[in-house]
Design a protein around this motif. Structure first.
Motif, PDB file in Angstrom:
ATOM      1  N   VAL A 108      11.300   5.826  12.834  1.00  0.00           N
ATOM      2  CA  VAL A 108       9.675   5.847  12.265  1.00  0.00           C
ATOM      3  C   VAL A 108       9.424   4.659  11.467  1.00  0.00           C
ATOM      4  N   SER A 109       8.518   3.923  12.082  1.00  0.00           N
ATOM      5  CA  SER A 109       7.918   2.489  11.254  1.00  0.00           C
ATOM      6  C   SER A 109       6.464   2.789  10.908  1.00  0.00           C
ATOM      7  N   PHE A 110       6.593   2.322   9.674  1.00  0.00           N
ATOM      8  CA  PHE A 110       5.209   2.179   8.805  1.00  0.00           C
ATOM      9  C   PHE A 110       4.903   0.496   8.862  1.00  0.00           C
ATOM     10  N   ILE A 111       3.697   0.144   9.494  1.00  0.00           N
ATOM     11  CA  ILE A 111       3.365  -1.111   9.481  1.00  0.00           C
ATOM     12  C   ILE A 111       1.936  -1.360   8.545  1.00  0.00           C
ATOM     13  N   ILE A 112       2.101  -2.202   7.562  1.00  0.00           N
ATOM     14  CA  ILE A 112       0.814  -2.442   6.834  1.00  0.00           C
ATOM     15  C   ILE A 112       0.006  -3.380   7.328  1.00  0.00           C
ATOM     16  N   SER A 113      -1.102  -3.073   7.815  1.00  0.00           N
ATOM     17  CA  SER A 113      -2.099  -4.331   8.278  1.00  0.00           C
ATOM     18  C   SER A 113      -3.331  -4.436   7.098  1.00  0.00           C
ATOM     19  N   ASN A 114      -4.078  -5.301   6.981  1.00  0.00           N
ATOM     20  CA  ASN A 114      -5.099  -5.235   6.189  1.00  0.00           C
ATOM     21  C   ASN A 114      -4.784  -5.122   4.935  1.00  0.00           C
ATOM     22  N   LEU A 115      -3.711  -5.839   4.471  1.00  0.00           N
ATOM     23  CA  LEU A 115      -3.236  -5.542   3.016  1.00  0.00           C
ATOM     24  C   LEU A 115      -4.241  -6.229   2.183  1.00  0.00           C
ATOM     25  N   GLN A 116      -4.714  -5.452   1.110  1.00  0.00           N
ATOM     26  CA  GLN A 116      -5.633  -5.636   0.059  1.00  0.00           C
ATOM     27  C   GLN A 116      -4.742  -5.346  -1.423  1.00  0.00           C
ATOM     28  N   THR A 117      -4.714  -6.416  -2.210  1.00  0.00           N
ATOM     29  CA  THR A 117      -3.767  -6.274  -3.636  1.00  0.00           C
ATOM     30  C   THR A 117      -4.718  -6.189  -4.526  1.00  0.00           C
ATOM     31  N   ASN A 118      -4.259  -5.743  -5.666  1.00  0.00           N
ATOM     32  CA  ASN A 118      -5.128  -5.498  -6.855  1.00  0.00           C
ATOM     33  C   ASN A 118      -6.310  -4.657  -6.741  1.00  0.00           C
ATOM     34  N   LYS A 119      -6.487  -3.946  -5.844  1.00  0.00           N
ATOM     35  CA  LYS A 119      -7.701  -2.896  -5.674  1.00  0.00           C
ATOM     36  C   LYS A 119      -7.605  -1.860  -6.562  1.00  0.00           C
ATOM     37  N   ILE A 120      -8.521  -1.355  -7.242  1.00  0.00           N
ATOM     38  CA  ILE A 120      -8.542  -0.236  -7.991  1.00  0.00           C
ATOM     39  C   ILE A 120      -8.662   1.065  -7.062  1.00  0.00           C
ATOM     40  N   ILE A 121      -7.553   2.204  -7.408  1.00  0.00           N
ATOM     41  CA  ILE A 121      -7.681   3.243  -6.615  1.00  0.00           C
ATOM     42  C   ILE A 121      -7.583   4.314  -7.374  1.00  0.00           C
ATOM     43  N   GLU A 122      -8.432   5.290  -7.352  1.00  0.00           N
ATOM     44  CA  GLU A 122      -8.428   6.275  -8.416  1.00  0.00           C
ATOM     45  C   GLU A 122      -7.256   7.194  -8.025  1.00  0.00           C
ATOM     46  N   ASP A 123      -6.540   7.868  -8.943  1.00  0.00           N
ATOM     47  CA  ASP A 123      -5.413   8.890  -8.658  1.00  0.00           C
ATOM     48  C   ASP A 123      -5.878  10.186  -7.934  1.00  0.00           C
ATOM     49  N   GLU A 124      -7.321  10.447  -7.919  1.00  0.00           N
ATOM     50  CA  GLU A 124      -7.718  11.435  -7.150  1.00  0.00           C
ATOM     51  C   GLU A 124      -7.791  11.314  -5.549  1.00  0.00           C
ATOM     52  N   PHE A 125      -7.600  10.179  -5.119  1.00  0.00           N
ATOM     53  CA  PHE A 125      -7.541   9.764  -3.702  1.00  0.00           C
ATOM     54  C   PHE A 125      -6.055  10.212  -3.231  1.00  0.00           C
ATOM     55  N   PHE A 126      -5.139  10.284  -3.908  1.00  0.00           N
ATOM     56  CA  PHE A 126      -3.653  10.947  -3.529  1.00  0.00           C
ATOM     57  C   PHE A 126      -3.730  12.431  -3.700  1.00  0.00           C
ATOM     58  N   LYS A 127      -4.758  13.160  -3.970  1.00  0.00           N
ATOM     59  CA  LYS A 127      -4.789  14.645  -4.190  1.00  0.00           C
ATOM     60  C   LYS A 127      -4.159  15.325  -2.803  1.00  0.00           C
ATOM     61  N   ILE A 128      -3.205  16.118  -2.963  1.00  0.00           N
ATOM     62  CA  ILE A 128      -3.160  16.915  -1.714  1.00  0.00           C
ATOM     63  C   ILE A 128      -3.940  18.144  -1.670  1.00  0.00           C
ATOM     64  N   PRO A 129      -4.384  18.200  -0.393  1.00  0.00           N
ATOM     65  CA  PRO A 129      -5.510  19.475   0.067  1.00  0.00           C
ATOM     66  C   PRO A 129      -4.550  20.566   0.009  1.00  0.00           C
ATOM     67  N   LYS A 130      -5.317  21.694   0.080  1.00  0.00           N
ATOM     68  CA  LYS A 130      -4.816  23.236   0.419  1.00  0.00           C
ATOM     69  C   LYS A 130      -4.844  23.416   1.814  1.00  0.00           C
ATOM     70  N   GLU A 131      -3.898  24.199   2.252  1.00  0.00           N
ATOM     71  CA  GLU A 131      -4.143  24.318   4.002  1.00  0.00           C
ATOM     72  C   GLU A 131      -5.387  25.068   4.163  1.00  0.00           C
ATOM     73  N   GLU A 132      -5.811  25.694   3.467  1.00  0.00           N
ATOM     74  CA  GLU A 132      -7.328  26.537   4.019  1.00  0.00           C
ATOM     75  C   GLU A 132      -8.388  25.474   4.037  1.00  0.00           C
ATOM     76  N   ASP A 133      -8.182  24.253   3.142  1.00  0.00           N
ATOM     77  CA  ASP A 133      -9.102  23.203   3.234  1.00  0.00           C
ATOM     78  C   ASP A 133      -9.207  22.378   4.323  1.00  0.00           C
ATOM     79  N   LEU A 134      -8.173  22.349   5.273  1.00  0.00           N
ATOM     80  CA  LEU A 134      -7.994  21.419   6.365  1.00  0.00           C
ATOM     81  C   LEU A 134      -8.966  21.842   7.465  1.00  0.00           C
TER      82      LEU A 134
END
Length: 134
Positions: A108-134
């Motif tokens: 299993v490989s993860f390749i990072i392309s178009n790397l951007q550093t020091n970008k502000i990302i709100e923690d809400e972006f990493f919220k895990i959805p519920k199955e019923e919302d998929l």
């Protein structure tokens, strides 16, 4: 990736999978089947990858296992069971990705392309959805 322990990855293929770490859990979301698989982050190799200090310690305390014209590779073997390879760009030293094996011994490989550093990302972006919302 937002350090420490936050990550979101959307696969751009027919499987429509996402991997999200909210700092406590890692989930694999299979949108096609509307299923969510949850794992404690401490039991995954992402626990190492998503902590900048652990990566820096790996580099400080080990020699690269491979250097070619474009990449520098470091390898971490955990409890003689799991192997993690971390890649950096040889010229810029930017984090380029990692490789490991899944439960079925597939690479299993993860390749990072178009790397951007020091970008502000709100923690809400990493919220895990519920199955019923998929």
């Amino acid at each position: 990736i937002k350090y420490p322990l936050l990550m979101k990855c959307d696969y751009e293929n027919f499987k429509q999978k996402s991997v999200i770490s909210n700092g406590k859990s890692v989930v694999i979301i299979k949108k096609k089947y509307k299923k969510i698989y949850r794992y404690p982050i401490r039991t995954t190799l992402l626990f190492t990858i998503l902590q900048k200090e652990k990566i820096l310690n790996l580099i400080r305390n080990n020699k690269p296992t491979m250097i070619n014209s474009s990449l520098i590779e470091f390898e971490l073997i955990r409890k003689k069971v799991s192997k993690l390879k971390i890649f950096f760009d040889k010229n810029t030293l930017e984090f380029k990705g990692w490789e490991t094996k899944d439960a079925y011994s597939n690479n299993v490989s993860f390749i990072i392309s178009n790397l951007q550093t020091n970008k502000i990302i709100e923690d809400e972006f990493f919220k895990i959805p519920k199955e019923e919302d998929l």
